[in-house]
Design a protein around this motif. Structure first.
Motif, mmCIF file in Angstrom:
data_model
loop_
_atom_site.group_PDB
_atom_site.id
_atom_site.type_symbol
_atom_site.label_atom_id
_atom_site.label_comp_id
_atom_site.label_asym_id
_atom_site.label_seq_id
_atom_site.Cartn_x
_atom_site.Cartn_y
_atom_site.Cartn_z
ATOM 1 N N ALA A 1 0.837 -1.201 0.000
ATOM 2 C CA ALA A 1 0.000 0.000 0.000
ATOM 3 C C ALA A 1 0.872 1.252 0.000
ATOM 4 N N SER A 2 1.955 1.209 0.781
ATOM 5 C CA SER A 2 2.777 2.419 0.865
ATOM 6 C C SER A 2 3.493 2.664 -0.465
ATOM 7 N N LEU A 3 3.866 1.572 -1.139
ATOM 8 C CA LEU A 3 4.517 1.753 -2.438
ATOM 9 C C LEU A 3 3.533 2.351 -3.446
ATOM 10 N N LEU A 4 2.286 1.852 -3.371
ATOM 11 C CA LEU A 4 1.255 2.400 -4.281
ATOM 12 C C LEU A 4 1.049 3.882 -4.023
ATOM 13 N N LEU A 5 0.916 4.187 -2.715
ATOM 14 C CA LEU A 5 0.710 5.565 -2.309
ATOM 15 C C LEU A 5 1.848 6.452 -2.827
ATOM 16 N N THR A 6 3.054 5.922 -2.683
ATOM 17 C CA THR A 6 4.227 6.658 -3.146
ATOM 18 C C THR A 6 4.135 6.904 -4.644
ATOM 19 N N ALA A 7 3.738 5.852 -5.361
ATOM 20 C CA ALA A 7 3.634 5.987 -6.815
ATOM 21 C C ALA A 7 2.639 7.086 -7.171
ATOM 22 N N ILE A 8 1.494 7.105 -6.455
ATOM 23 C CA ILE A 8 0.483 8.116 -6.752
ATOM 24 C C ILE A 8 1.031 9.516 -6.484
ATOM 25 N N VAL A 9 1.679 9.658 -5.314
ATOM 26 C CA VAL A 9 2.224 10.969 -4.950
ATOM 27 C C VAL A 9 3.246 11.429 -5.990
ATOM 28 N N VAL A 10 4.100 10.490 -6.397
ATOM 29 C CA VAL A 10 5.119 10.845 -7.384
ATOM 30 C C VAL A 10 4.454 11.258 -8.704
ATOM 31 N N ALA A 11 3.443 10.475 -9.112
ATOM 32 C CA ALA A 11 2.756 10.801 -10.364
ATOM 33 C C ALA A 11 2.131 12.194 -10.281
ATOM 34 N N LEU A 12 1.459 12.466 -9.134
ATOM 35 C CA LEU A 12 0.825 13.784 -8.956
ATOM 36 C C LEU A 12 1.865 14.899 -9.036
ATOM 37 N N GLY A 13 2.965 14.669 -8.365
ATOM 38 C CA GLY A 13 4.044 15.661 -8.323
ATOM 39 C C GLY A 13 4.573 15.960 -9.711
ATOM 40 N N VAL A 14 4.759 14.885 -10.490
ATOM 41 C CA VAL A 14 5.276 15.065 -11.845
ATOM 42 C C VAL A 14 4.281 15.884 -12.663
ATOM 43 N N LEU A 15 2.976 15.568 -12.500
ATOM 44 C CA LEU A 15 1.948 16.311 -13.237
ATOM 45 C C LEU A 15 1.983 17.784 -12.876
ATOM 46 N N ARG A 16 2.200 18.032 -11.575
ATOM 47 C CA ARG A 16 2.243 19.419 -11.121
ATOM 48 C C ARG A 16 3.533 20.116 -11.543
ATOM 49 N N GLY A 17 4.487 19.334 -11.968
ATOM 50 C CA GLY A 17 5.744 19.909 -12.448
ATOM 51 C C GLY A 17 6.745 20.204 -11.356
ATOM 52 N N ASN A 18 6.604 19.522 -10.161
ATOM 53 C CA ASN A 18 7.588 19.719 -9.078
ATOM 54 C C ASN A 18 8.914 19.081 -9.451
ATOM 55 N N ASP A 19 9.955 19.476 -8.700
ATOM 56 C CA ASP A 19 11.247 18.892 -9.043
ATOM 57 C C ASP A 19 11.348 17.477 -8.486
ATOM 58 N N PHE A 20 12.131 16.632 -9.149
ATOM 59 C CA PHE A 20 12.102 15.203 -8.870
ATOM 60 C C PHE A 20 12.456 14.872 -7.428
ATOM 61 N N TYR A 21 13.492 15.528 -6.910
ATOM 62 C CA TYR A 21 13.941 15.151 -5.573
ATOM 63 C C TYR A 21 12.869 15.433 -4.521
ATOM 64 N N THR A 22 12.174 16.587 -4.653
ATOM 65 C CA THR A 22 11.109 16.911 -3.702
ATOM 66 C C THR A 22 10.018 15.851 -3.754
ATOM 67 N N ILE A 23 9.659 15.464 -4.965
ATOM 68 C CA ILE A 23 8.583 14.464 -5.115
ATOM 69 C C ILE A 23 9.032 13.136 -4.514
ATOM 70 N N PHE A 24 10.228 12.785 -4.868
ATOM 71 C CA PHE A 24 10.765 11.518 -4.397
ATOM 72 C C PHE A 24 10.803 11.491 -2.865
ATOM 73 N N PHE A 25 11.213 12.603 -2.311
ATOM 74 C CA PHE A 25 11.331 12.738 -0.879
ATOM 75 C C PHE A 25 9.962 12.598 -0.210
ATOM 76 N N ALA A 26 8.949 13.225 -0.814
ATOM 77 C CA ALA A 26 7.590 13.158 -0.273
ATOM 78 C C ALA A 26 7.083 11.721 -0.322
ATOM 79 N N GLY A 27 7.326 11.057 -1.447
ATOM 80 C CA GLY A 27 6.871 9.660 -1.599
ATOM 81 C C GLY A 27 7.516 8.781 -0.551
#
Ligand code: ATP
Length: 894
Positions: free
Chosen positions: A248-274
């Motif tokens: 579940a946490s991996l899925l959640l991470t994937a969703i957060v990362v996908a959302l972040g990418v859509l929003r155009g955030n920088d990769f490290y911030t997204i990765f860190f949040a996930g």
């Protein structure tokens, strides 16, 4: 010359030992030095190195290591190092815990390791089988595993099942004469017994010729049994839960990362949040705390004389709803004294208690001299002849060696001036047909000094009487219906007084060259009389039965003894009221499985049963949905012990077979110990629920903080390393302390737990979610308040949130001591918990205030004023939920 070819003298000479004295302590020490312990060397244990690295196999740890690698590649050195540091710390903790668990399993194995009877310095002693050395004189009987390779010097109806070595499952008859064959097959060596094989009938004495790897079994590799059940059902369920959470946490991470990418955030911030979310979702410390709590519980049980052989039993104990127990020795003292005797219409009493062989005989209050009353004298003499027990003096005390029932007969005869030594001069033992609980009798064939052969049989009177056709009543008379009624009345009178009854009978024989069989001997006997012995109920059992009743656990007595004796004892112990229904084994034989299912719910006393009946009773109870604990000691009890949810074997009187089939061993053979084990079993489960509640509330809080922040597009309130620290370090110690909590006062006032219920049942899931929500909200509030004031100083707000999360947890832990409310017991009653909370506070202060750690944990030093906000918010959930306690209707609390 090989051992099987030697005669007794050659054997004793070769091994430099003595069949009457055994070895001396000094000699044993020398031989132990030379031959080592009597142990089979097991496959090489895992190396410490392996154990340490196996910690990294865990999926979550791999996720974390991957995260560290990515941080490293992205140039975020400090994050990478911090994660690696925490992972290594966790590996060390896991390693330490695994070692501890392995050690305690080993200790358990040792405690439940088989004991053997050895002749040392002229006395029979019970010792762990690893102590055996070549030359030891060893004794065993039906149900015992043979502790070493042995050349037999005595064998009484001895049969040994050697399938472990020969593959042949039919037991082989054993004897003591030398065999004149070189290199025989193992199966043909009838004068030896081999390590690991099982005596199924009779008894034997032998001289040890091989120990440890120097035995037949030592030479065959791969025969060793593996350790029994290491994991409990709960541990398995938690592992599954862990896996679900990781996915579940991996899925959640994937969703957060996908959302972040859509929003155009920088990769490290997204990765860190996930990564933060993934870490928040998984309770990393939980499996270790469960293992430790279980092993601590097991240690506590050992202190109370209950040794757990199979770990799952710890949990199942908490669900036990019926205890089926033997009577003799488990509910009673197993110290028997003959007090009443009966023969040919006469009744005598005899004074004395325990095994001291002094006491006068009376007939209707008039003293009598047994030597002058032939019927009484013969009853006592034949009773003594038909026993294997001996009486000896230890200091001021008298003790017996052998079966207490037989000991009582020997002591009674000694009170009339007889001794075994004197009898041996007059009678020679020719053969013995040993006791078993199916026949409920035993016989000996003896030859007297004038050369006449006869058989003496003793056993349960109601059964033995059916094997008699004559009776001594002044002279030998046919056993008429009227005389039979005389016997029955005498038995009933004794049994109603809670006496255990034993009948003695005999018959003259014509000598024969072959062995006598049970079928030929145990019929057409002459009834001599009865001996009635008292075996007082154990004091503590009555209270234990009452406590079990309060805890919704029924006690059922299943005994081989007479119905009236069983009932009288059951009444003394308050198992049953007067007029209780007693069901006899022969009645069970006429019942269908369905009928028995009804009967087991009504009757609490089963008498004159055989081990087969025990099995049927367990099955019937299980069909009714009961969780059954069943005690046993004999070889034939194994199927019932295996079938029961918790098989309970006797540590002192139990055979190795019974112990191997059971999951719990009572070192003191005492019923009350089962109750203590149940208290511990319930407590362990309660404690596990306590820290699951504690740890998971923390995870729920963390997820909510992170999710809210992401949805509302705030910066991250907590960094992954802080979350990891909370889950592993600041939560770990208090959770462990909860695992050490003492039972709540009402632990034996609640109904047994439904074994199928989920860990989150009875409102626990709701408690976790609601508390998690409040902790999450408090943490987020702390973050927002500080962030709002200092938007430029993100680490300041994050440190405040971090401290609030930790403090909210550390306050929550006191709520967790009771499922009712924080007011249900003194919140500060667990000293370990106070210590754990204080050290967690210190650890928190260290990562906040110690300058070298600040960059790792992204913390800044907080001011005194900040702590007012932190503590106020952290305490809020406890106040809010405690408040609801006062508004609840009180009936819900019970
Ligand atoms: P429990 O099943 O509660 O331990 P128990 O010891 O009475 O009770 P068994 O050992 O099966 O059960 O004994 C059943 C009966 O057999 C006893 O009531 C007694 O009459 C008889 N008995 C017991 N021991 C001997 C013995 N050594 N020799 C002959 N008969 C015996």
């Amino acid at each position: 010359m090989e051992f099987h070819e030697m005669d007794r003298a050659q054997l004793l000479e070769t091994l430099k030992t003595d069949s009457l004295q055994g070895l001396s302590t000094e000699e044993v020490r020398l031989r132990q030095k030379q031959h080592g312990f009597n142990e089979l060397i097991e496959a090489k244990k895992h190396s410490l190195f392996f154990l340490f690295f196996s910690q990294f196999k865990d999926l979550m740890i791999m996720v974390l290591l991957a995260a560290a690698a990515i941080s490293f590649v992205l140039g975020e050195w400090i994050d990478a190092a911090a994660i690696v540091l925490i992972v290594i710390l966790n590996a060390f903790l896991g390693f330490y815990q695994d070692r501890k668990a392995e050690k305690s399993l080993e200790a358990l194995k040792k405690l439940s390791a088989p004991q053997v009877q050895l002749l040392r310095n002229g006395e029979w002693t019970r010792l762990p089988s690893r102590e055996i050395v070549p030359g030891d004189v060893i004794r065993f009987s039906s149900g015992d595993r043979i502790g070493a390779d042995v050349r037999l010097i005595e064998a009484v109806s001895l049969e040994i099942e050697e399938s472990a070595l020969t593959g042949e499952s039919m037991p082989d008859a054993k004897q003591t004469e030398p065999l004149a064959v070189a290199n025989p097959n193992l199966a043909d060596i009838s004068n030896m017994a081999f390590m690991g094989t099982l005596a199924t009938r009779g008894s034997g004495v032998g001289v040890v010729v091989g120990t440890g790897m120097n035995t037949e079994v030592g030479q065959i590799a791969g025969l060793l049994h593996g350790a029994d059940g290491i994991e409990t059902p709960l541990q398995r369920k938690l592992q599954q839960l862990g896996k679900i959470l990781i996915v579940a946490s991996l899925l959640l991470t994937a969703i957060v990362v996908a959302l972040g990418v859509l929003r155009g955030n920088d990769f490290y911030t997204i990765f860190f949040a996930g990564l933060s979310l993934a870490v928040a979702a998984v309770p990393e410390g939980l499996p270790a705390v469960v293992t430790i709590a279980l092993s601590i519980g097991v240690q506590r049980m050992i202190k109370k004389d209950a040794v757990v052989r199979k770990l799952p039993a710890v949990e199942i104990l908490g669900s036990a709803s019926v205890i089926c127990s033997d009577k003799t020795g488990t509910m009673t003292e197993n110290e028997m004294t003959v007090t009443h005797l009966w023969s040919g219409g006469h009744e005598w009493t005899v004074e004395g208690a325990g095994y001291e062989p002094t006491g006068r005989f009376f007939e209707t209050a008039q003293p009598v001299e047994p030597q002058r009353v032939p019927a009484l004298y013969q009853l006592l003499q034949y009773g003594m002849l038909c026993t294997n027990a001996t009486v000896h003096q230890k200091g001021q005390e008298y003790a017996i060696d052998g079966d207490p029932t037989e000991g009582a007969l020997v002591v009674a005869a000694m009170k009339a001036g007889m001794t075994k030594e004197l009898l041996k001069k007059e009678f020679t033992l020719v053969q013995e047909l040993p006791f078993d609980s199916e026949r409920k009798m035993m016989s000996v064939i003896v030859q007297n000094s004038s050369g006449k052969f006869f058989a003496i049989t003793k056993g349960a009177p109601d059964i033995l009487a059916t094997r008699c056709n004559a009776i001594l009543w002044e002279t030998e008379k046919p056993l008429s219906v009227e005389k039979l009624v005389g016997i029955e009345d005498a038995v009933a009178a004794m049994a109603h007084n809670a006496l255990r009854t034993m009948a003695i009978a005999y018959k003259p024989l014509t000598p024969q060259t072959t062995l006598f069989t049970e079928e030929a001997i145990e019929k057409d006997l002459v009834f001599i009389g009865l001996e009635g012995m008292m075996d007082p109920p154990r004091e503590e059992v009555k209270t234990a039965i009452q406590e079990c009743r309060n805890a919704g656990i029924r006690t059922i007595m299943i005994t081989g003894d007479h119905a009236a004796t069983a009932l009288a004892i059951a009444e003394k112990l308050h198992i049953s009221g007067a007029n209780e229904l007693v069901v006899e084994g022969k009645e069970i034989d006429t019942m269908s499985a369905e009928q028995l299912q009804v009967v087991v719910e009504q009757a609490s006393v089963f008498a004159r049963t055989t081990p087969e009946h025990k099995l049927r009773i367990v099955q019937a109870l299980q069909q009714n949905g009961r969780v059954v604990a069943m005690t046993g000691d004999g070889v034939n009890d194994a199927p019932a012990l295996k079938t029961a949810d918790i098989g309970v074997a006797m540590g002192i009187t139990g055979t190795d077979v019974a112990k191997e089939a059971s999951s719990l061993i009572l070192m003191d053979d005492n019923f009350a110990t089962i109750k203590s084990a149940i208290v511990e079993g319930r407590n362990i489960y309660d404690n596990i629920r306590k820290f699951i509640r504690y740890l998971l509330a923390s995870n729920v809080g963390e997820i909510l903080v992170m999710l809210f922040a992401m949805i509302l597009a705030f910066p991250l309130p907590l960094v992954p390393i802080q979350i990891l620290w909370v889950n592993l370090v600041t939560d770990g110690l208090p959770a462990l302390a909860l695992g050490l909590d003492r039972p709540e006062a009402d632990v034996m006032k609640k109904k047994p737990r439904d074994p199928a219920e989920s860990v989150f049942a009875r409102g626990l899931g709701w408690k976790i979610l609601s508390r998690g929500f409040l902790i999450g909200s408090a943490t987020l509030a702390a973050f927002l308040i500080v962030y709002d004031r200092n938007p430029a100083d993100l680490p300041y707000a994050q440190t405040t949130a971090f401290a609030t999360l930790v403090m909210a947890q550390l306050i929550h832990v006191f709520d967790c001591r009771s499922e009712k409310s924080i007011f249900a017991r003194n919140p500060f009653g667990n000293l370990y918990l106070i210590g754990a909370v204080l050290s967690s506070v210190v650890l928190l202060l260290v990562v906040i205030y110690l300058p070298p750690l600040q960059p790792f944990f992204r913390t800044v030093s907080l001011a005194a004023g900040d702590w007012l906000l932190i503590l106020g918010l952290a305490a809020l959930p406890t106040f809010l939920l405690a408040g609801t306690y006062f508004f609840k209707p009180k009936t819900e609390e019970s």
